[in-house]
Design a protein around this motif. Structure first.
Motif, PDB file in Angstrom:
ATOM      1  N   ARG A 188       0.816  -1.217   0.000  1.00  0.00           N
ATOM      2  CA  ARG A 188       0.000   0.000   0.000  1.00  0.00           C
ATOM      3  C   ARG A 188       0.849   1.267   0.000  1.00  0.00           C
ATOM      4  N   THR A 189       1.956   1.252  -0.726  1.00  0.00           N
ATOM      5  CA  THR A 189       2.697   2.501  -0.929  1.00  0.00           C
ATOM      6  C   THR A 189       1.932   3.408  -1.882  1.00  0.00           C
ATOM      7  N   ARG A 190       1.014   2.838  -2.665  1.00  0.00           N
ATOM      8  CA  ARG A 190       0.031   3.591  -3.441  1.00  0.00           C
ATOM      9  C   ARG A 190      -1.216   2.721  -3.539  1.00  0.00           C
ATOM     10  N   GLU A 191      -2.323   3.327  -3.901  1.00  0.00           N
ATOM     11  CA  GLU A 191      -3.573   2.582  -3.978  1.00  0.00           C
ATOM     12  C   GLU A 191      -3.629   1.736  -5.256  1.00  0.00           C
ATOM     13  N   VAL A 192      -4.057   0.503  -5.121  1.00  0.00           N
ATOM     14  CA  VAL A 192      -4.315  -0.351  -6.282  1.00  0.00           C
ATOM     15  C   VAL A 192      -5.685   0.025  -6.846  1.00  0.00           C
ATOM     16  N   HIS A 193      -5.793   0.037  -8.177  1.00  0.00           N
ATOM     17  CA  HIS A 193      -7.007   0.536  -8.827  1.00  0.00           C
ATOM     18  C   HIS A 193      -8.233  -0.324  -8.496  1.00  0.00           C
ATOM     19  N   ASP A 194      -9.389   0.341  -8.461  1.00  0.00           N
ATOM     20  CA  ASP A 194     -10.639  -0.361  -8.143  1.00  0.00           C
ATOM     21  C   ASP A 194     -10.937  -1.503  -9.106  1.00  0.00           C
ATOM     22  N   ALA A 195     -10.604  -1.318 -10.398  1.00  0.00           N
ATOM     23  CA  ALA A 195     -10.910  -2.365 -11.384  1.00  0.00           C
ATOM     24  C   ALA A 195     -10.191  -3.654 -11.051  1.00  0.00           C
ATOM     25  N   LEU A 196      -8.977  -3.539 -10.563  1.00  0.00           N
ATOM     26  CA  LEU A 196      -8.237  -4.751 -10.182  1.00  0.00           C
ATOM     27  C   LEU A 196      -8.799  -5.320  -8.878  1.00  0.00           C
TER      28      LEU A 196
END
Length: 314
Positions: A188-196
């Motif tokens: 979680r160093t950045r947000e993973v996209h909702d589509a994934l």
């Protein structure tokens, strides 16, 4: 989905037992999510701090289920040529030169058809994961630390995670006969996209409770005595409340217990803590904050708590 794979555990308790037998102690929620990912053949997205056991779960599952482990370690700049496939350009060039030397007349279309054949394909991890092992088992695919990869790479993964297939322009679509058990991890160093996220089951992996981490340490470092084991866990849980730059994970807990045992310590004391902090903490600012008087204070507190717990028990 017609049925579960033959070696798929039949219950949540069965998968907890299987994991424990292979050195991984999962809590009920993680075991349930893992069971469902296996049973329903869905990818599993694990998020949590580094060192809480996300990657280890994939390794242990591969061992426990008798499946090969295919690992894709993500990093900034990761592209399809490194993750999926590439062409063996040197072999293709040799083929063209050999044809020329043999005086074979070939059309441009013929040469292109010859050199873009499977024999010249270099299979990277994601393509390897679509193949069955010699025993007919689908592998465990670990896509590790996805948050380190660039966001456009996630878009490519959508086809893979939805349909377990990839498309190679020169060859067409390659689809897995059996879906790999896919585990995606993120720190979680950045947000993973909702589509994934929508394509995966999700679980946030917490630092283990005192009881679970005690069980892990007893399993992993059985040579440490009970007093040392309890003190190590109490000390680590106390400093995890202190907002360090990087809290110690399970791997550091094990490393510290092994280091203390190797030095023949049977209990914690201020000198033992100060001289081994480098096996537990990985940043100098954190070490400077804990060593010395703070380590002594934490030791006094956990020993007082242990005495109070013992008195209450009696």
């Amino acid at each position: 989905m017609d049925s579960a794979a033959p070696n798929t555990p039949e219950s949540v308790s069965a998968i907890k037992t299987l994991l424990r037998d292979h050195g991984y102690i999962a809590d009920e929620a993680l075991a349930t999510t893992t069971f469902l990912a296996l049973r329903l053949e869905r990818p599993l997205l694990l998020e949590g701090e580094a060192g809480v056991g996300k990657t280890e779960l994939a390794k242990v599952l591969a061992e426990a289920l008798g499946r090969p482990l295919v690992r894709l370690q993500c990093y900034e700049g990761l592209d399809l040529a490194s993750a999926v496939y590439d062409w063996n350009y040197s072999r293709q060039l040799l083929h063209i030169r050999a044809a020329e030397a043999a005086g074979e007349a070939a059309t441009a279309e013929g040469v292109e058809r010859d050199i873009y054949a499977p024999d010249y394909l270099l299979k990277r991890p994601l393509l390897q994961a679509l193949e069955l092992s010699a025993e007919g088992e689908a592998p465990v695919l670990l896509i590790d630390e996805l948050d380190r990869a660039d966001e456009p790479f996630e878009a490519f993964l959508l086809e893979l995670l939805s349909d377990y297939q990839v498309t190679i322009p020169e060859l067409g679509t390659i689809k897995a006969d059996k879906p790999p058990l896919t585990i995606v991890t993120s720190n979680r160093t950045r947000e993973v996209h909702d589509a994934l996220r929508r394509r995966c089951f999700y679980h946030w992996v917490e630092y283990p409770s005192v009881e679970r981490e005690l069980a892990i340490l007893r399993l992993k470092v059985p040579e440490a005595g009970e007093e040392l084991t309890r003190q190590v866990i109490a000390f680590i849980h106390e400093i995890r409340t202190m907002d360090l730059y990087k809290n110690p994970g399970i791997a550091e807990t094990i490393n510290w217990a092994q280091a203390l045992t190797a030095l023949n310590h049977v209990a914690l004391d201020p000198d033992a803590v100060d001289t081994t902090l480098g096996t537990l903490l990985k940043y100098q600012d954190d070490i400077a904050r804990i060593e010395g008087s703070e380590a002594a204070r934490v030791l006094d507190k956990i020993k007082a708590d242990a005495r109070a717990g013992g008195e209450q028990a009696t």
